[in-house]
Design a protein around this motif. Structure first.
Motif: not given
Length: 274
Positions: A140-148, A261-262
């Protein structure tokens, strides 16, 4: 010419020649062309048709198949094994080529061009024994960071507006739809006022080759409602029947994902399900 045709018809009725004989000496390229027309007529997605025909042509060239009489189980399996030995194919890719050529063989039988499919007994290999890239689910944290990161960055490829890519990632994460399935969606694909809200993928774009109707989570449906309201009124969108994420971006979806992602300062995650 007429008398020759009559003679052949009489010999066929008498059982002296097989109905499939007239197809056996034709160049295999002619059969492939007919098969391609068949796939298009079934309303398959253009990319699916191109991929299937391309795989068959590569295999036919590699095995030096000139007519359908040259279709040989040993020839096909040996060529696929050689590709795996050369590391040109993994097991999964080898299986994809085998599925494509077997489907072609089945069509030859159904269309009366072969009495039976000589490749019917060939079996796919166990792809789990040759995992080239480990699949995993984003946290969930990775997905939130990707969307942001997507919302804050433009991209020169695909949907360049960050908000468009962010919604694309949300929808992919909650539905599991593939890139080409997502690219096919229009405003009319969504039924956000139903209980539960749903999204529909047409059969010609679905991986399962059937119309898929998937439920949507309530919070995602709310985000989609705002997104669709804005997109429908944009001149570039063109209304409810136009694709929400138009273009051929799905062919380079991995590259677009790596861009975000980058930006999110996240490592490459292989073939992760987003």
């Amino acid at each position: 010419m007429l008398s020759e045709l009559v003679r052949l018809a009489e010999r066929e009725r008498a059982g002296l020649i097989e109905p499939t004989d007239k197809h056996r000496k034709r160049p295999i390229a002619e059969h492939l062309e007919d098969y391609e027309h068949h796939l298009v007529a079934k309303a398959n997605a253009p990319r699916y048709v191109s991929l299937a025909i391309g795989r068959i042509k590569a295999l036919v060239a590699g095995c030096r198949i000139r007519t359908i009489l040259d279709l040989s189980p040993s020839g096909v399996s040996n060529w696929l094994r050689n590709q795996r030995d050369l590391n040109a194919f993994g097991v999964s890719t080898s299986n994809d080529y085998l599925v494509a050529i077997k489907a072609f063989g089945n069509w030859l039988v159904r269309d009366g061009r072969l009495a039976d499919n000589p490749l019917a007994h060939l079996q796919r290999l166990n792809a789990e024994l040759d995992v080239r890239r480990q699949r995993r689910v984003l946290t969930p944290d990775e997905l939130s960071r990707l969307i942001a990161a997507a919302e804050a960055n433009r991209c020169t490829e695909g949907p360049n507006q960050g908000s468009d890519r962010a919604m694309l990632y949300r929808l992919a994460a909650f539905t599991g739809l593939r890139a080409q399935e997502l690219a096919s969606l229009t405003a009319r694909s969504f039924s956000l006022r139903s209980n539960p809200p749903t999204v529909c993928v047409e059969a010609c774009y679905s991986k399962h080759r059937r119309t898929d109707v998937l439920p949507l989570e309530a919070s995602l449906a709310e985000n989609l409602e705002d997104f669709l309201r804005r997109r429908i009124h944009e001149p570039a969108c063109g209304g409810p029947t136009k694709r929400l994420w138009p273009g051929k971006w799905y062919r380079k979806a991995a590259r677009i994902l790596l861009h975000d992602l980058k930006a999110a300062r996240m490592a490459k995650i292989g073939r992760a399900h987003v």
